[in-house]
Design an enzyme around this catalytic site. Structure first.
Site, PDB file in Angstrom:
ATOM      1  N   LYS A  73       0.824  -1.217   0.000  1.00 55.95           N
ATOM      2  CA  LYS A  73       0.000   0.000   0.000  1.00 55.95           C
ATOM      3  C   LYS A  73       0.859   1.269   0.000  1.00 55.95           C
ATOM      4  O   LYS A  73       0.611   2.189  -0.783  1.00 55.95           O
ATOM      5  CB  LYS A  73      -0.915  -0.038   1.227  1.00 55.95           C
ATOM      6  CG  LYS A  73      -1.916   1.089   1.325  1.00 55.95           C
ATOM      7  CD  LYS A  73      -3.119   0.737   2.179  1.00 55.95           C
ATOM      8  CE  LYS A  73      -2.822  -0.077   3.390  1.00 55.95           C
ATOM      9  NZ  LYS A  73      -2.114   0.625   4.468  1.00 55.95           N
ATOM     10  N   THR A  75       4.034   1.499  -0.884  1.00 60.78           N
ATOM     11  CA  THR A  75       4.770   1.513  -2.159  1.00 60.78           C
ATOM     12  C   THR A  75       3.887   2.095  -3.265  1.00 60.78           C
ATOM     13  O   THR A  75       4.331   2.933  -4.065  1.00 60.78           O
ATOM     14  CB  THR A  75       5.218   0.086  -2.524  1.00 60.78           C
ATOM     15  OG1 THR A  75       6.026  -0.415  -1.450  1.00 60.78           O
ATOM     16  CG2 THR A  75       6.011   0.063  -3.812  1.00 60.78           C
ATOM     17  N   ARG A  96       2.058   8.228   7.063  1.00 59.78           N
ATOM     18  CA  ARG A  96       2.298   8.098   8.504  1.00 59.78           C
ATOM     19  C   ARG A  96       3.778   7.865   8.789  1.00 59.78           C
ATOM     20  O   ARG A  96       4.520   7.415   7.930  1.00 59.78           O
ATOM     21  CB  ARG A  96       1.503   6.903   9.067  1.00 59.78           C
ATOM     22  CG  ARG A  96       0.008   7.113   9.054  1.00 59.78           C
ATOM     23  CD  ARG A  96      -0.718   5.884   9.562  1.00 59.78           C
ATOM     24  NE  ARG A  96      -0.482   4.727   8.689  1.00 59.78           N
ATOM     25  CZ  ARG A  96      -0.733   3.474   9.057  1.00 59.78           C
ATOM     26  NH1 ARG A  96      -1.181   3.211  10.255  1.00 59.78           N
ATOM     27  NH2 ARG A  96      -0.508   2.479   8.214  1.00 59.78           N
ATOM     28  N   LYS A 107       7.446  -6.453  10.830  1.00 60.02           N
ATOM     29  CA  LYS A 107       6.878  -5.756   9.674  1.00 60.02           C
ATOM     30  C   LYS A 107       7.935  -4.988   8.881  1.00 60.02           C
ATOM     31  O   LYS A 107       7.798  -4.763   7.688  1.00 60.02           O
ATOM     32  CB  LYS A 107       5.790  -4.786  10.188  1.00 60.02           C
ATOM     33  CG  LYS A 107       4.937  -4.161   9.090  1.00 60.02           C
ATOM     34  CD  LYS A 107       3.725  -3.469   9.713  1.00 60.02           C
ATOM     35  CE  LYS A 107       2.866  -2.813   8.663  1.00 60.02           C
ATOM     36  NZ  LYS A 107       3.366  -1.527   8.204  1.00 60.02           N
ATOM     37  N   ALA A 275      -3.712   1.174  13.073  1.00 63.33           N
ATOM     38  CA  ALA A 275      -5.031   1.179  12.435  1.00 63.33           C
ATOM     39  C   ALA A 275      -5.960   0.105  12.984  1.00 63.33           C
ATOM     40  O   ALA A 275      -7.161   0.172  12.771  1.00 63.33           O
ATOM     41  CB  ALA A 275      -4.885   0.994  10.931  1.00 63.33           C
ATOM     42  N   PHE A 303      -3.832  -0.724   7.105  1.00 62.24           N
ATOM     43  CA  PHE A 303      -4.436  -2.046   6.895  1.00 62.24           C
ATOM     44  C   PHE A 303      -5.496  -2.015   5.792  1.00 62.24           C
ATOM     45  O   PHE A 303      -5.408  -1.217   4.868  1.00 62.24           O
ATOM     46  CB  PHE A 303      -4.987  -2.601   8.213  1.00 62.24           C
ATOM     47  CG  PHE A 303      -3.910  -2.919   9.221  1.00 62.24           C
ATOM     48  CD1 PHE A 303      -2.788  -3.651   8.848  1.00 62.24           C
ATOM     49  CD2 PHE A 303      -3.993  -2.484  10.534  1.00 62.24           C
ATOM     50  CE1 PHE A 303      -1.779  -3.953   9.766  1.00 62.24           C
ATOM     51  CE2 PHE A 303      -2.991  -2.770  11.461  1.00 62.24           C
ATOM     52  CZ  PHE A 303      -1.888  -3.509  11.078  1.00 62.24           C
ATOM     53  N   PHE A 384       3.480  -8.544  -9.426  1.00 63.33           N
ATOM     54  CA  PHE A 384       4.657  -9.359  -9.107  1.00 63.33           C
ATOM     55  C   PHE A 384       5.097 -10.091 -10.383  1.00 63.33           C
ATOM     56  O   PHE A 384       4.257 -10.402 -11.231  1.00 63.33           O
ATOM     57  CB  PHE A 384       4.333 -10.387  -8.013  1.00 63.33           C
ATOM     58  CG  PHE A 384       4.376  -9.820  -6.615  1.00 63.33           C
ATOM     59  CD1 PHE A 384       5.377 -10.191  -5.731  1.00 63.33           C
ATOM     60  CD2 PHE A 384       3.413  -8.921  -6.186  1.00 63.33           C
ATOM     61  CE1 PHE A 384       5.423  -9.662  -4.442  1.00 63.33           C
ATOM     62  CE2 PHE A 384       3.446  -8.395  -4.907  1.00 63.33           C
ATOM     63  CZ  PHE A 384       4.458  -8.766  -4.028  1.00 63.33           C
ATOM     64  N   TRP A 412       7.073  -0.625  -7.914  1.00 58.27           N
ATOM     65  CA  TRP A 412       8.170  -1.217  -7.149  1.00 58.27           C
ATOM     66  C   TRP A 412       9.394  -1.383  -8.049  1.00 58.27           C
ATOM     67  O   TRP A 412      10.507  -1.067  -7.665  1.00 58.27           O
ATOM     68  CB  TRP A 412       7.731  -2.565  -6.566  1.00 58.27           C
ATOM     69  CG  TRP A 412       8.782  -3.215  -5.728  1.00 58.27           C
ATOM     70  CD1 TRP A 412       9.040  -2.996  -4.404  1.00 58.27           C
ATOM     71  CD2 TRP A 412       9.742  -4.199  -6.168  1.00 58.27           C
ATOM     72  NE1 TRP A 412      10.098  -3.772  -3.986  1.00 58.27           N
ATOM     73  CE2 TRP A 412      10.546  -4.521  -5.046  1.00 58.27           C
ATOM     74  CE3 TRP A 412       9.997  -4.829  -7.388  1.00 58.27           C
ATOM     75  CZ2 TRP A 412      11.587  -5.445  -5.116  1.00 58.27           C
ATOM     76  CZ3 TRP A 412      11.040  -5.760  -7.453  1.00 58.27           C
ATOM     77  CH2 TRP A 412      11.815  -6.057  -6.331  1.00 58.27           C
TER      78      TRP A 412
END
Length: 559
Positions: A73, A75, A96, A107, A275, A303, A384, A412
């Site tokens: 998210k 990225t 954030r 994480k 969140a 999230f 991906f 990415w």
């Protein structure tokens, strides 16, 4: 190109001095407070100068229900911001701040990934400009003043069994979840059971992110409920005369932090509430500043859309008077296959059956954004290398049936260039102007009805079961005049339901609310469901084991 780690990519790109980034937004030196060459705070007084300027367009990036496969998210948010800049739009990203707990835990950092990153990523993921430390200090000052008041005679008649305020530390430290303190004689305080929260779960964090200015900050701090008296009346930080000193600790933390992406798009990184237990959005201050300084603002909520986006709309937008212009819902083929029952080690293999079973999770989030909240949306597939054309087409076809377009995002691997298709679709949606933004509930609804509305409308549940403790607390909060506050659901992020094992789009479930509590300063009621912890622990192999710094001061191992 794609084999470099995130930190290696970040360290290979030359940053511009932060004054140049500020100049792109016409921020004068009068409002810029430097933190080295590549970070600055922007004085909130600039908002007075910009108050008559028209706001830009606000774009929210949210996601499907998160899985161990990852969605990307942040990225996508960074790449979309870069792509909008690339197609000639004056853009600011508003994100954030990461917490040290997840950075050193499981994480990792929160500055994007690959060629869609915010830099300097090491600074942002570690101490940055000290905001987290200031929030922790303000939180713990209030705790110290509360316990000192009790020790010095307890004039307010505080019941030590009914203290709700905890100390905090910005680290995943399960040993501190439940403690006994004040031991070893009267001189060391009054013995009681206590515990720590992680700093990002502190109400001070929520307050900082929801404050409109310094006076509003002080008012919110004054209203914090720290516990109850022996005759069951709430005790506030204002009664302890703590709000002035707390605001003094927070006055610089309230100023948004300006940094840049790898492609030099200006980015505010400010505030970071969890969140699943708090409201999961960056600060109102940074969002409002971004809207005055740019034509397009890309922000994200934590999230999945059932948590972060719902709270962004029902809490942040309601309190700040914001209307989003468009929503991006991030998904990956891998994550949707996980929702369809595919095993983690099989996610790279084409599996249309599992994908078809998992897609309903995405469709529910689309329904929520477009129908329940009335906003235009686009699905961003974070691509991906293992995704097959058949899998991508299946998602696209299903989304079209639901009335939304799909854009492939390859940010990415390619940075802003890989997000141009997504950026053009977002601009098209905004220009189309079909925006019927609405909230899920009215502030005037009873607390139970607000919770019921979120569960039925957003989660797709059959209703709510309140434990006797929750029902008692709701009655008490109504009696104290807190009944008109919005609701912040503390719920697992891994399912639309309150059971993390129920993947996809679960049906026929009820959500059990085990208790509720008031964050009177932040201005919302927290409904506690499931086994949500406000102090996480570290995993068996913490990310911290792989982080190092060499003799030149260069950091490695951050991701």
């Amino acid at each position: 190109m794609g084999y470099k780690s995130d930190i290696e990519i970040a360290q290979s790109v030359e940053m511009k001095p932060i004054e140049e980034i500020a100049a792109m937004l016409d921020i004068s030196d009068d409002f810029l407070e430097m933190y080295g060459k590549y970070k600055a705070k922007v004085d909130y007084n600039i908002l007075n100068q910009l108050k008559d300027k028209e706001d830009g367009k606000l774009i929210l990036v949210t996601a499907i229900t998160p899985t161990p496969a990852g969605e990307g998210k942040t990225t996508t948010s960074v790449g979309l911001g870069d792509a909008l800049s690339k197609i000639g739009k004056k853009t600011v990203i508003a994100l954030r701040e990461p917490s040290l707990g997840p950075v050193f835990g499981i994480k990792g950092g929160a500055t994007g990934g690959g060629y869609a990153q915010v830099v300097p990523m090491e600074d942002i993921n570690l101490h940055f400009t000290g905001d987290m430390h200031a929030i922790g200090a303000a939180n713990n000052l209030l705790a110290a003043m509360l316990d000192n008041h009790i020790y010095q005679g307890n004039e307010l008649n505080i019941d030590t069994r009914k203290i709700t305020w905890k100390r905090c530390v910005d680290m995943n430290d399960r040993q501190l979840r439940f403690i006994v303190n004040g031991l070893n004689g009267r001189v060391n305080g009054v013995p009681r059971e206590d515990g720590y929260d992680i700093t990002v779960a502190s109400e001070i964090m929520a307050i900082l992110c929801l404050a409109n200015d310094i006076d509003d900050l002080k008012e919110k701090l004054r209203n914090i409920v720290v516990g109850y008296t022996r005759d069951d009346q709430p005790v506030t930080a204002g009664q302890l005369k703590a709000e002035g000193a707390m605001a003094a600790l927070l006055k610089d933390a309230l100023k948004p932090n300006l940094v840049q992406t790898l492609e030099h798009t200006p980015t505010f990184v400010h505030g970071g509430p969890f969140a699943n237990i708090a409201h999961g959005c960056n600060s109102i201050m940074a969002t409002k500043m971004a809207l005055k300084l740019a034509d397009y603002v890309v922000t994200e909520a934590g999230f999945g859309a059932d948590l972060g986006a719902e709270k962004f709309f029902d809490i942040k937008c309601r309190k700040a008077g914001l209307t989003p212009s468009a929503v991006v819902i991030v998904a990956t083929v891998r994550a949707l296959k996980h929702h369809g029952g595919a095993l983690k080690n099989e996610l790279s293999v084409e599996n249309l059956e599992a994908l078809e079973k998992g897609i309903p999770n995405l469709l529910k989030h689309i329904e929520n954004v477009t129908q329940k909240f009335g906003l235009p949306a686009v699905v961003a597939i974070n691509r991906f290398p293992t995704d097959t054309e058949a899998e991508l087409k299946l998602i696209e076809d299903k989304c079209r049936e639901y009335g939304v377009n799909v854009a492939l995002s390859e940010v990415w691997a390619k940075g802003g260039e890989g997000g141009i298709q997504l950026a053009k679709e977002v601009v098209r949606l905004i220009d189309k102007g079909q925006n019927n933004f609405k909230f899920i509930y009215s502030e005037d609804d009873p607390i139970e009805k607000k919770i019921e509305a979120i569960v039925r409308e957003v989660y797709g549940g059959d209703g709510v079961e309140f434990t006797p403790a929750a029902s008692r607390e709701i009655s008490r909060l109504k009696k104290y005049g807190f009944g008109n506050l919005p609701v912040c659901m503390a719920k697992t992020q891994y399912s639309l339901s309150d059971d993390p094992k129920k993947l996809g789009w679960p049906k026929g479930f009820k959500v059990s609310v085990r208790n509720v509590k008031v964050s009177a300063g932040a201005g919302f009621i927290v409904a506690l469901t499931g086994d949500i912890m406000t102090m996480p622990g570290l995993p068996k192999i913490p990310a911290a084991e792989n982080i190092d710094v060499d003799s030149t001061g260069k950091i490695s191992g951050l991701f």
